[in-house]
Design an enzyme around this catalytic site. Structure first.
Site, PDB file in Angstrom:
ATOM      1  N   TRP A   1       0.811  -1.218   0.000  1.00 41.94           N
ATOM      2  CA  TRP A   1       0.000   0.000   0.000  1.00 41.94           C
ATOM      3  C   TRP A   1       0.839   1.260   0.000  1.00 41.94           C
ATOM      4  O   TRP A   1       0.547   2.205  -0.732  1.00 41.94           O
ATOM      5  CB  TRP A   1      -1.032  -0.039   1.138  1.00 41.94           C
TER       6      TRP A   1
ATOM      7  N   LYS B   1     -12.993  -0.986   5.882  1.00 44.40           N
ATOM      8  CA  LYS B   1     -12.369  -2.011   6.715  1.00 44.40           C
ATOM      9  C   LYS B   1     -12.786  -1.882   8.178  1.00 44.40           C
ATOM     10  O   LYS B   1     -13.273  -2.825   8.772  1.00 44.40           O
ATOM     11  CB  LYS B   1     -10.845  -1.930   6.609  1.00 44.40           C
TER      12      LYS B   1
ATOM     13  N   ASP C   1      -1.637   6.566   6.196  1.00 44.96           N
ATOM     14  CA  ASP C   1      -2.736   5.709   5.758  1.00 44.96           C
ATOM     15  C   ASP C   1      -2.988   4.704   6.871  1.00 44.96           C
ATOM     16  O   ASP C   1      -2.168   3.831   7.124  1.00 44.96           O
ATOM     17  CB  ASP C   1      -2.342   5.002   4.449  1.00 44.96           C
TER      18      ASP C   1
END
Lengths: 246, 246
Positions: free
Chosen positions: A101, A196, A172
């Site tokens: 990511w 999530k 993030d």
């Protein structure tokens, strides 16, 4: 009906009581005579929902007044571009790459402007965090970007290892936000896809310090300018319902 | 419970039978054991929903095979920027300004690149369409942009008045899409926020001719590149379910 167990790292299970409340209110939200999906985003009913969501989040995360809370679209992937578009201001930014990511975030930022890889553990298969000697920080960076939990490679940055580097820290937190207390004041900007750990997919959370607003160049899309988005939020709260056509 | 009548030009009323079906399926979509809000966007169940939505829309609007159907985020307002980002390709584009929305689209496009106002009826208070002599078209324009129905000023462009100008026609149809038959082949790109005539807010429809894909510069956000979005759709349909982490 039998509800499955969802261990997926993608969109997560929602609490059954939350789904049941949404189900009950689906045709008539609190006597409004219509669904939340049918009411004006400028109306007082939706203003109440939005205001409560922000107040709850501020309480849960301990978000100080000097941070703006933005509910945006486009996912964390859009933020990978939106962050450099808003914060670079012609300068360079540093990225620490610890998995899929943060690597994606770095690659996307390279499309937008001048960014540096301050450290990467890719040669180790992203199996660990970088050690201090591997991290080469630019003291003049516009910001330092990290992914505090890499879903795929399983590398998490423990909160106590996060030191002040003198530049705004951008994180993030998609896959572990709200799972534990976080000292928001350590960060300039925190972002997370909602799907999530927060709620259903379709919303992206951005918590950003006021000092980082207003640096975007005038040629980026208006909807991607944090300052405009933050101002919309203020306007919604400070005025009564005004009929708007779209 | 008494359902109100919603005459707002903003988010519109949804058919009660649609809301009731959504309500019934909210905890368990067709025996999947979870809500649509909890399932993977890469899974076969959501693929079925998406595929059916596209098939229904293609049938209702008569969308030919050479057009891609994209379900995006960010509203028509994001499209005001995304269209020139994708289609200008270093050239200029023409805008016909017949009310608030086409004026907004034109102003936003000015942030992105080189665009011209080919006609405006602002001096008449947007009370009418421009007559032919008032329209100064650039025959080399990358596209010609119109808003076929101006919600606020009430000016609609009748389908029979739309002639081929030799450049791709781009149309904001947010407030009258699906209200009557449209010959899609007259257009290079049709877009609409879903909240007025299609469904709940949060989704933006883009119907775009394949020939207009792949012209975006490499420095725009990946999520704003129509070609990438169209490819994601294809990939979803042509492969079996592959577990992805986000």
């Amino acid at each position: 009906m039998s509800r499955i167990w969802n261990f997926s790292a993608g969109p997560a299970a929602l609490p059954e009581e939350v789904l049941r409340q949404a189900q009950e209110e689906l045709l008539d939200w609190h006597g409004a005579g219509c669904s939340v999906m049918e009411m004006s985003h400028r109306g007082k009913e939706f203003g109440t929902i939005l205001g409560q969501a922000e107040a709850d989040l501020r309480e849960l995360m301990g978000i100080p007044e000097q941070y703006k809370v933005l509910f945006l679209q486009g996912g964390a992937t859009q933020q990978f571009a939106q962050i450099p578009m808003n914060l670079l201001a012609g300068r360079s930014a540093d990225y620490i790459v610890t998995g899929s990511w943060s690597k994606k975030a770095f690659k996307e930022a390279q499309r937008i402007g001048n960014v540096r890889c301050a450290a990467t553990t890719e040669s180790s298969g992203f199996a660990r965090l970088p050690v201090a000697e591997e991290i080469k920080l630019d003291p003049f960076a516009a910001y330092l970007h990290v992914c505090t939990n890499e879903t795929i490679h399983g590398v998490e940055i423990p909160a106590e290892r996060i030191a002040d580097t003198g530049v705004p820290l951008v994180a993030d937190m998609s896959s572990h936000i709200l799972s534990r207390p976080v000292n928001v004041e350590k960060f300039g900007l925190i972002y997370a896809g909602a799907q999530k750990n927060i709620g259903p997919s379709g919303v992206t959370l951005v918590v950003v310090h006021r000092d980082l607003l207003g640096m975007a160049p005038l040629n980026i899309p208006t909807v991607m300018d944090y300052a405009v988005m933050a101002e919309n939020g203020q306007r919604r709260k400070s005025t009564n319902f005004v009929f708007r056509h779209r």
